[in-house]
Every structure is written in C-alpha cells, then in structure tokens.
Design a protein around this motif. Structure first.
Motif, PDB file in Angstrom:
ATOM      1  N   LYS A 193     -17.736   4.462  60.872  1.00  0.00           N
ATOM      2  CA  LYS A 193     -17.678   3.136  61.501  1.00  0.00           C
ATOM      3  C   LYS A 193     -16.941   2.109  60.654  1.00  0.00           C
ATOM      4  CE  LYS A 193     -19.449   3.984  65.395  1.00  0.00           C
ATOM      5  NZ  LYS A 193     -18.585   3.837  66.568  1.00  0.00           N
ATOM      6  N   ALA A 194     -16.731   2.384  59.363  1.00  0.00           N
ATOM      7  CA  ALA A 194     -15.962   1.479  58.508  1.00  0.00           C
ATOM      8  C   ALA A 194     -15.378   2.272  57.344  1.00  0.00           C
ATOM      9  CB  ALA A 194     -16.839   0.353  57.989  1.00  0.00           C
ATOM     10  N   VAL A 195     -14.179   1.871  56.923  1.00  0.00           N
ATOM     11  CA  VAL A 195     -13.502   2.487  55.783  1.00  0.00           C
ATOM     12  C   VAL A 195     -13.017   1.377  54.857  1.00  0.00           C
ATOM     13  CG1 VAL A 195     -11.604   3.973  55.031  1.00  0.00           C
ATOM     14  CG2 VAL A 195     -12.678   4.378  57.266  1.00  0.00           C
ATOM     15  N   PHE A 196     -13.363   1.494  53.591  1.00  0.00           N
ATOM     16  CA  PHE A 196     -12.880   0.568  52.565  1.00  0.00           C
ATOM     17  C   PHE A 196     -11.991   1.390  51.640  1.00  0.00           C
ATOM     18  CE2 PHE A 196     -17.007  -0.814  54.000  1.00  0.00           C
ATOM     19  CZ  PHE A 196     -16.908  -2.190  54.117  1.00  0.00           C
ATOM     20  N   GLU A 197     -10.683   1.152  51.707  1.00  0.00           N
ATOM     21  CA  GLU A 197      -9.729   1.917  50.905  1.00  0.00           C
ATOM     22  C   GLU A 197      -9.342   1.169  49.638  1.00  0.00           C
ATOM     23  OE1 GLU A 197      -6.374   3.635  53.087  1.00  0.00           O
ATOM     24  OE2 GLU A 197      -7.380   3.000  54.917  1.00  0.00           O
TER      25      GLU A 197
END
Length: 155
Positions: free
Chosen positions: A131-135
């Motif tokens: 539901k969320a990606v922090f790259e």
C-alpha cells in the motif's frame, strides 16, 4: 521495486533467534517491512532505535515491524542486545528476498560499483498487498512519515 497495489512477494526468513518468519503467518496484520544495509552502522542504528521507540504507536495501528538485511542472525542478535531493540530483524544472507522486492541494486561509492541494499520501506496491508513504498529512504523523520502514512491508509 514492487509497485503500490501489487501483491507483496511471499517470504520465509530466520529472525534474530533463528525462528522462521513467513509472510503467510502475517496475514490479517499490517506489516511495515523495512530493508536496511547493515547492523550497527550509524543510519541503520538510528532507524532501528526510532522504530523501537515507536513500537507502541505501531501496535495501536495493529502493525508489526520487520527489518531485513543480509546480516547473519548472530549479528542481528548482537545488534538487538547492544541497542536494546524491540523490533524483529530478518536475515536474508543470500539476498533472494531483497532481489524479489527490488532493493538489491547496483550502488556507487567513491567511484566503485557494487551490489547492495537500497534503504527502502514497504507498508503491506492485511491481505498482503503493498500500500506504500518509501524508496531511497533518508533516516531523519522517516519513522514518523511511515506512521502517518499507515494511519492515513487505515482511514
């Protein structure tokens, strides 16, 4: 990298106590899955300590936190004891899981190229969907951003 709304790849890895943790056993819970380069380095220590401090907040959001690196389970145990961490750390020594999640990438440092972990965090919902990606995470303020995003996703 895994995209938002994609099914999170399945995994089974040993934790710091050599107990196998599998994604199938986490169904029904929110999972904050963060990948970090190495135990006992400054940024990784800060991130692990901040996640540990925020554990009660994540528990209120019905979420568990899992940190993943290529360090051995023994190194994880030492890191947890040395820093009094309350989070679970998984050992992906062969980098298979990191490759599946797209965080094992070509990096450059002082003109040298090498394969390594790109600091990344995923929020996975109770059905196993990302539901969320922090790259390319910057540690400062990251845990707070993850907490806010998780709360927003649950509304």
């Amino acid at each position: 990298m895994i995209e938002v709304n994609a099914k999170a790849p399945e995994f089974c890895l040993p934790n710091q106590d050599d107990v196998e943790i599998c994604s199938r056993d986490l169904k029904g819970k929110w999972v904050v899955l963060y990948f970090y380069p190495r135990d006992n380095t400054p940024g990784c220590t800060t991130e692990a300590c901040e996640f540990t401090e925020a554990l009660p907040d994540f528990a209120d959001l019905d979420a568990i936190i899992l940190g993943v690196s290529a360090d051995t389970t023994k190194k994880h145990r030492n890191f947890i004891e040395k820093r009094d961490l309350g989070i679970t750390l998984l050992s992906d020594e062969d980098t298979k899981m990191m490759q599946e999640y797209g965080v094992w990438q070509l990096k450059k440092n002082y003109g040298k190229e090498y394969m390594g972990i790109v600091r990344t965090t995923y929020i996975i919902d109770p059905q196993g969907v990302v539901k969320a990606v922090f790259e390319k995470v910057r540690v400062k303020g990251h845990v707070e951003k993850v907490k806010e995003t998780l709360a927003e996703l649950q509304k």
